[in-house]
Scaffold this motif. Structure first.
Motif, PDB file in Angstrom:
ATOM      1  N   ILE A 111     -13.186  81.508  50.319  1.00 48.19           N
ATOM      2  CA  ILE A 111     -13.248  80.851  49.007  1.00 48.19           C
ATOM      3  C   ILE A 111     -14.442  81.359  48.205  1.00 48.19           C
ATOM      4  N   ARG A 112     -15.565  81.617  48.885  1.00 50.98           N
ATOM      5  CA  ARG A 112     -16.729  82.141  48.154  1.00 50.98           C
ATOM      6  C   ARG A 112     -16.404  83.479  47.513  1.00 50.98           C
ATOM      7  N   ARG A 113     -15.679  84.340  48.227  1.00 53.91           N
ATOM      8  CA  ARG A 113     -15.289  85.623  47.664  1.00 53.91           C
ATOM      9  C   ARG A 113     -14.221  85.469  46.585  1.00 53.91           C
ATOM     10  N   ALA A 114     -13.420  84.420  46.698  1.00 51.07           N
ATOM     11  CA  ALA A 114     -12.447  84.158  45.637  1.00 51.07           C
ATOM     12  C   ALA A 114     -13.157  83.815  44.332  1.00 51.07           C
ATOM     13  N   VAL A 115     -14.272  83.085  44.440  1.00 52.12           N
ATOM     14  CA  VAL A 115     -15.062  82.775  43.240  1.00 52.12           C
ATOM     15  C   VAL A 115     -15.562  84.071  42.605  1.00 52.12           C
ATOM     16  N   THR A 116     -16.133  84.956  43.431  1.00 56.62           N
ATOM     17  CA  THR A 116     -16.645  86.228  42.906  1.00 56.62           C
ATOM     18  C   THR A 116     -15.524  87.075  42.322  1.00 56.62           C
ATOM     19  N   LEU A 117     -14.395  87.108  43.018  1.00 47.71           N
ATOM     20  CA  LEU A 117     -13.240  87.880  42.550  1.00 47.71           C
ATOM     21  C   LEU A 117     -12.836  87.457  41.139  1.00 47.71           C
ATOM     22  N   ILE A 118     -12.777  86.147  40.927  1.00 45.42           N
ATOM     23  CA  ILE A 118     -12.367  85.629  39.619  1.00 45.42           C
ATOM     24  C   ILE A 118     -13.427  85.950  38.572  1.00 45.42           C
ATOM     25  N   GLU A 119     -14.693  85.711  38.922  1.00 49.75           N
ATOM     26  CA  GLU A 119     -15.778  85.929  37.954  1.00 49.75           C
ATOM     27  C   GLU A 119     -15.885  87.394  37.536  1.00 49.75           C
ATOM     28  N   GLU A 120     -15.591  88.308  38.438  1.00 47.06           N
ATOM     29  CA  GLU A 120     -15.732  89.731  38.128  1.00 47.06           C
ATOM     30  C   GLU A 120     -14.451  90.356  37.607  1.00 47.06           C
ATOM     31  N   GLY A 121     -13.407  89.551  37.452  1.00 47.63           N
ATOM     32  CA  GLY A 121     -12.174  90.040  36.849  1.00 47.63           C
ATOM     33  C   GLY A 121     -11.410  91.041  37.693  1.00 47.63           C
ATOM     34  N   GLU A 122     -11.521  90.938  39.004  1.00 50.65           N
ATOM     35  CA  GLU A 122     -10.785  91.853  39.874  1.00 50.65           C
ATOM     36  C   GLU A 122      -9.288  91.529  39.816  1.00 50.65           C
ATOM     37  N   PRO A 123      -8.444  92.500  40.172  1.00 56.54           N
ATOM     38  CA  PRO A 123      -6.999  92.228  40.179  1.00 56.54           C
ATOM     39  C   PRO A 123      -6.640  91.191  41.247  1.00 56.54           C
ATOM     40  N   ILE A 124      -5.675  90.344  40.911  1.00 51.54           N
ATOM     41  CA  ILE A 124      -5.203  89.325  41.852  1.00 51.54           C
ATOM     42  C   ILE A 124      -3.696  89.490  41.989  1.00 51.54           C
TER      43      ILE A 124
END
Length: 394
Positions: free
Chosen positions: A288-301
């Motif tokens: 979940i912590r990496r999911a927060v970073t993923l969203i904040e940095e605009g990575e592809p999902i």
């Protein structure tokens, strides 16, 4: 001259006086009503312990007074209740500590009274030396407390009650033994019920926060994912209860003849699940912590990534349900492998750095859930690798 408080148009006093009393009482009644079901659940959970303690106290007194004719048999029911008051799963250890502490207190107290007599400073010296000796013997807080308390009794009652030392030790032995008989034979705990009651909050917490994280990934809502992470990190109470319940289940199946047959069945598997569930909590926190970073940095999902996290949440719920029913966790394992397969698809579709960590943690958490369900670590890893598929797209 008497002044009256000015009232606003809605009838409340400007200084927050009596007009607010009905509303405050209504809120108080609402809170009391809301907490009533929780209080009743706590009463039901503690009812078994209350009955065990009552039976143990009465039986210990009967054995010490009527059967063995021990002087001052008050120590027997006290010892029985003290042993039962220990956290479930630690009663054997608490009973042993009780006997060791009493023995140290009796030995030190009797020896010092013989050497230096009785009095104020002698009493203080007896307590200090009893606790020091218990520490030197490797005793924990319970041993120190029992040694000190016994030393006080020996130092204060021995001058007026003759030959107190051996009866005190024997009464403590009777109380501890009776507490074990009550918990093992007369009123044994139902280990599956105990551990299920404790595991439910932990597994529900994990499943709920994974679901929240999956939804946050779909909506790219970093604050929602952060909220799930904060709640999952606040899991000390749930993990402590699960660990204690696992100890209780092991103790019940070891002590109670009627529970011996369940040591290798659902109860044994459930009891061994506490540690891998704790690991699943921590690995999901990283996810979940990496999911927060993923969203904040605009990575592809990729679409399959939040779907995989949702499947992991559902697998956790299925594990709880199948554990509670005493069934083999086949459905939970199947759903967990679907989560890994979805994570593999997301990885091959294309993810960033944090996305790859989320994928890796889906794999790791799935492996933890497999181990919790009774699968060996090596086999769990093999199943996860097979379900994940190739790292490169076809």
């Amino acid at each position: 001259m008497v002044r009256t408080a000015a009232r606003s148009d809605d009838g409340e006093t400007r200084d927050g006086g009596p007009a607010r009393t009905p509303a405050a009482l209504a809120r108080l009644r609402g809170r009391a009503a809301a907490s009533l079901p929780d209080r009743l659940r706590r009463v039901r959970a503690g009812g078994g312990l209350a009955v065990q303690a009552g039976l143990a106290a009465g039986l210990a007194w009967w054995v010490a007074d009527d059967l063995l004719h021990i002087p001052q048999p008050l120590f027997a029911p006290i010892s029985a209740v003290v042993a039962l008051a220990a956290s479930v799963g630690q009663r054997i250890r608490r009973t042993v500590e009780l006997i060791v502490g009493v023995s140290v207190g009796v030995l030190i107290g009797d020896a010092l009274i013989y050497l230096v007599g009785t009095g104020v400073w002698q009493l203080g010296l007896i307590v200090v030396l009893s606790i020091v000796v218990s520490v030197l013997l490797g005793g924990g807080p319970s041993v120190m407390v029992q040694a000190g308390a016994t030393a006080v009794l020996i130092g204060t009652l021995s001058p007026v009650v003759e030959n107190l030392e051996f009866p005190r030790f024997l009464a403590a032995l009777v109380g501890g033994a009776v507490s074990l008989v009550v918990t093992a034979v007369l009123l044994p705990l139902h280990p599956l019920r105990v551990i299920n009651r404790a595991a439910t909050p932990a597994l529900c917490l994990l499943a709920d926060q994974l679901d929240t994280a999956a939804d946050a990934l779909r909506r790219r809502d970093a604050s929602a994912a952060q909220g799930a992470l904060d709640r999952l990190r606040d899991n000390k109470q749930e993990i402590a209860a699960l660990t204690e319940a696992a100890q209780a289940a092991r103790e019940a199946t070891a002590l109670s003849p009627v529970r011996w047959g369940s040591r290798q069945g659902p109860v044994g598997r459930y009891a061994r699940a506490a540690e891998p569930i704790d690991r699943a909590m921590r690995n999901s926190g990283t996810l979940i912590r990496r999911a927060v970073t993923l969203i904040e940095e605009g990575e592809p999902i990729p679409e399959t990534l939040p779907t995989a996290v949702s499947a992991l949440a559902e697998a956790t719920r299925l594990l709880r349900q199948e554990f509670a029913a005493g069934h083999e966790p086949d459905k939970a394992q199947e759903r967990a492998l679907q989560a890994v397969a979805g994570a593999g698809e997301a990885y091959r579709t294309g993810v960033g750095f944090s996305g790859s960590v989320v994928v890796a943690q889906v794999r790791t958490t799935t492996s933890d859930l497999f181990v919790a369900s009774g699968v060996a670590q090596e086999e769990a890893n093999r199943l996860v690798r097979h379900a994940f598929g190739p790292f490169e797209p076809d």
